[in-house]
Design a protein around this motif. Structure first.
Motif, PDB file in Angstrom:
ATOM      1  N   MET A  56       0.837  -1.203   0.000  1.00 57.02           N
ATOM      2  CA  MET A  56       0.000   0.000   0.000  1.00 57.02           C
ATOM      3  C   MET A  56       0.872   1.254   0.000  1.00 57.02           C
ATOM      4  N   MET A  57       1.855   1.302   0.865  1.00 57.67           N
ATOM      5  CA  MET A  57       2.721   2.484   0.947  1.00 57.67           C
ATOM      6  C   MET A  57       3.515   2.678  -0.339  1.00 57.67           C
ATOM      7  N   GLU A  58       3.943   1.580  -0.943  1.00 56.70           N
ATOM      8  CA  GLU A  58       4.772   1.660  -2.146  1.00 56.70           C
ATOM      9  C   GLU A  58       3.984   2.157  -3.351  1.00 56.70           C
ATOM     10  N   PHE A  59       2.738   1.716  -3.479  1.00 56.85           N
ATOM     11  CA  PHE A  59       1.978   1.989  -4.701  1.00 56.85           C
ATOM     12  C   PHE A  59       0.924   3.085  -4.553  1.00 56.85           C
ATOM     13  N   ASP A  60       0.698   3.573  -3.344  1.00 63.04           N
ATOM     14  CA  ASP A  60      -0.281   4.647  -3.122  1.00 63.04           C
ATOM     15  C   ASP A  60       0.364   5.985  -3.490  1.00 63.04           C
ATOM     16  N   LYS A  61       0.449   6.255  -4.774  1.00 62.02           N
ATOM     17  CA  LYS A  61       1.176   7.418  -5.259  1.00 62.02           C
ATOM     18  C   LYS A  61       0.546   8.745  -4.839  1.00 62.02           C
ATOM     19  N   ASN A  62      -0.763   8.788  -4.678  1.00 62.85           N
ATOM     20  CA  ASN A  62      -1.408  10.045  -4.277  1.00 62.85           C
ATOM     21  C   ASN A  62      -1.674  10.128  -2.774  1.00 62.85           C
ATOM     22  N   SER A  63      -1.156   9.145  -2.037  1.00 63.47           N
ATOM     23  CA  SER A  63      -1.188   9.164  -0.558  1.00 63.47           C
ATOM     24  C   SER A  63      -2.590   9.362   0.006  1.00 63.47           C
ATOM     25  N   ASP A  64      -3.582   8.671  -0.597  1.00 62.65           N
ATOM     26  CA  ASP A  64      -4.942   8.757  -0.062  1.00 62.65           C
ATOM     27  C   ASP A  64      -5.331   7.504   0.720  1.00 62.65           C
ATOM     28  N   LEU A  65      -4.339   6.670   1.024  1.00 62.16           N
ATOM     29  CA  LEU A  65      -4.506   5.456   1.833  1.00 62.16           C
ATOM     30  C   LEU A  65      -5.432   4.427   1.190  1.00 62.16           C
ATOM     31  N   LYS A  66      -5.494   4.469  -0.111  1.00 59.56           N
ATOM     32  CA  LYS A  66      -6.205   3.421  -0.847  1.00 59.56           C
ATOM     33  C   LYS A  66      -5.599   3.359  -2.238  1.00 59.56           C
ATOM     34  N   LEU A  67      -5.812   2.245  -2.913  1.00 63.28           N
ATOM     35  CA  LEU A  67      -5.270   2.068  -4.247  1.00 63.28           C
ATOM     36  C   LEU A  67      -6.394   2.165  -5.270  1.00 63.28           C
ATOM     37  N   ASP A  68      -6.261   3.123  -6.199  1.00 62.49           N
ATOM     38  CA  ASP A  68      -7.268   3.241  -7.255  1.00 62.49           C
ATOM     39  C   ASP A  68      -6.979   2.197  -8.338  1.00 62.49           C
ATOM     40  N   ASP A  69      -7.789   2.197  -9.378  1.00 64.00           N
ATOM     41  CA  ASP A  69      -7.680   1.158 -10.407  1.00 64.00           C
ATOM     42  C   ASP A  69      -6.301   1.147 -11.059  1.00 64.00           C
ATOM     43  N   LYS A  70      -5.752   2.327 -11.342  1.00 63.61           N
ATOM     44  CA  LYS A  70      -4.437   2.390 -11.974  1.00 63.61           C
ATOM     45  C   LYS A  70      -3.352   1.861 -11.041  1.00 63.61           C
ATOM     46  N   GLU A  71      -3.442   2.230  -9.769  1.00 66.24           N
ATOM     47  CA  GLU A  71      -2.445   1.761  -8.802  1.00 66.24           C
ATOM     48  C   GLU A  71      -2.532   0.251  -8.617  1.00 66.24           C
ATOM     49  N   LEU A  72      -3.752  -0.294  -8.604  1.00 69.55           N
ATOM     50  CA  LEU A  72      -3.920  -1.745  -8.497  1.00 69.55           C
ATOM     51  C   LEU A  72      -3.362  -2.450  -9.728  1.00 69.55           C
ATOM     52  N   LYS A  73      -3.535  -1.831 -10.881  1.00 67.83           N
ATOM     53  CA  LYS A  73      -2.977  -2.427 -12.102  1.00 67.83           C
ATOM     54  C   LYS A  73      -1.448  -2.425 -12.030  1.00 67.83           C
ATOM     55  N   ASP A  74      -0.868  -1.371 -11.466  1.00 66.17           N
ATOM     56  CA  ASP A  74       0.580  -1.321 -11.306  1.00 66.17           C
ATOM     57  C   ASP A  74       1.061  -2.453 -10.396  1.00 66.17           C
ATOM     58  N   VAL A  75       0.309  -2.709  -9.324  1.00 66.06           N
ATOM     59  CA  VAL A  75       0.644  -3.825  -8.435  1.00 66.06           C
ATOM     60  C   VAL A  75       0.592  -5.142  -9.208  1.00 66.06           C
ATOM     61  N   ALA A  76      -0.520  -5.355  -9.919  1.00 63.81           N
ATOM     62  CA  ALA A  76      -0.704  -6.604 -10.655  1.00 63.81           C
ATOM     63  C   ALA A  76       0.383  -6.794 -11.700  1.00 63.81           C
ATOM     64  N   ASP A  77       0.720  -5.724 -12.419  1.00 62.91           N
ATOM     65  CA  ASP A  77       1.748  -5.822 -13.457  1.00 62.91           C
ATOM     66  C   ASP A  77       3.115  -6.142 -12.852  1.00 62.91           C
ATOM     67  N   THR A  78       3.400  -5.558 -11.684  1.00 64.33           N
ATOM     68  CA  THR A  78       4.683  -5.802 -11.026  1.00 64.33           C
ATOM     69  C   THR A  78       4.801  -7.248 -10.568  1.00 64.33           C
ATOM     70  N   VAL A  79       3.740  -7.748  -9.956  1.00 63.81           N
ATOM     71  CA  VAL A  79       3.743  -9.144  -9.513  1.00 63.81           C
ATOM     72  C   VAL A  79       3.868 -10.078 -10.718  1.00 63.81           C
ATOM     73  N   HIS A  80       3.117  -9.765 -11.768  1.00 66.91           N
ATOM     74  CA  HIS A  80       3.139 -10.588 -12.979  1.00 66.91           C
ATOM     75  C   HIS A  80       4.558 -10.703 -13.522  1.00 66.91           C
ATOM     76  N   ALA A  81       5.253  -9.577 -13.615  1.00 63.36           N
ATOM     77  CA  ALA A  81       6.617  -9.585 -14.152  1.00 63.36           C
ATOM     78  C   ALA A  81       7.587 -10.292 -13.210  1.00 63.36           C
ATOM     79  N   SER A  82       7.394 -10.086 -11.907  1.00 62.65           N
ATOM     80  CA  SER A  82       8.338 -10.639 -10.936  1.00 62.65           C
ATOM     81  C   SER A  82       8.238 -12.154 -10.817  1.00 62.65           C
ATOM     82  N   LEU A  83       7.037 -12.704 -11.024  1.00 64.90           N
ATOM     83  CA  LEU A  83       6.836 -14.140 -10.847  1.00 64.90           C
ATOM     84  C   LEU A  83       7.096 -14.952 -12.110  1.00 64.90           C
ATOM     85  N   ALA A  84       7.310 -14.266 -13.224  1.00 65.56           N
ATOM     86  CA  ALA A  84       7.427 -14.980 -14.501  1.00 65.56           C
ATOM     87  C   ALA A  84       8.528 -16.037 -14.467  1.00 65.56           C
TER      88      ALA A  84
END
Length: 213
Positions: A56-84
């Motif tokens: 949450m702290m790493e990907f919450d770029k606008n510091s609103d203590l929640k992850l919007d759709d774009k931030e969640l996609k960034d999380v998913a894309d990062t995990v996807h690349a890291s686990l390949a």
């Protein structure tokens, strides 16, 4: 700067000797319409509070203590690349031989009750015929992430033919080491990059079906 997710899921080094990240898993084995082969694996991983808050702290770029759709996609894309390179922590074998899996096209990330949830579905490159002994599970070859099925009912397969049997296997670590002593080397215990041999400790669903022919 490398994100917390990329660092964690690609973690190597002495610290990887025991888990630092924990997740509760669910795995649904999807059969073909004729119930004669395994068509897909559907994964859900729910991560521990500490790791989830780090993400949450790493990907919450606008510091609103929640992850919007774009931030969640960034999380998913990062995990996807890291686990390949780790085959998305999947263990799939038929009669002890590894089955090639097609990488999932994408992952989904969500937050629920302040916990990170990762969902994805993958398919074998060739349908897995229900024949012989089929093992399906999840494991991290680096030992950095512990993905645990807290209940046997969290690994499911619907519509299994009556000629097949199924059971959840939870290897005892000491017994697993003893049974595989001949193939385990000193490098296994000291290689920080991980090894396929770590799959001997993985909880898995074992399907046993009459061999074809």
């Amino acid at each position: 700067m490398a994100s917390a997710m990329a660092v964690t899921f690609a973690a190597v080094g002495a610290a990887a000797a025991h888990p630092h990240v924990f997740a509760e898993a669910r795995l649904d084995v999807i059969l073909s319409p004729d119930h004669q082969s395994v068509k897909a694996l559907r994964h859900l991983w729910r991560f521990d509070d500490l790791f989830s808050s780090t993400v949450m702290m790493e990907f919450d770029k606008n510091s609103d203590l929640k992850l919007d759709d774009k931030e969640l996609k960034d999380v998913a894309d990062t995990v996807h690349a890291s686990l390949a390179e780790f085959n998305y922590f999947q263990l799939v074998t038929v009669d002890g031989k590894d089955v090639a899996m097609t990488p999932p096209p994408h992952l989904m990330a969500n937050f629920e009750n302040d916990q990170l949830i990762i969902l994805f579905e993958s398919e074998p490159k060739q349908p897995i015929k229900l024949s012989g002994k089929i093992d399906i599970g999840v494991y991290d070859p680096t030992f950095y992430t512990a993905i645990d099925f807290t209940e046997d009912s969290n690994i499911t397969v619907e519509g299994l033919p009556s000629t097949c049997t199924k059971k959840v296997v939870r290897p005892d670590p000491d017994e697993a080491i003893a049974e595989n002593q001949k193939t385990l080397t000193e490098a296994f215990f000291n290689d920080p990059t991980g090894t396929d041999m770590s799959k001997i400790f993985a909880t898995k669903l074992e399907l046993n079906c009459p061999p074809e022919g």
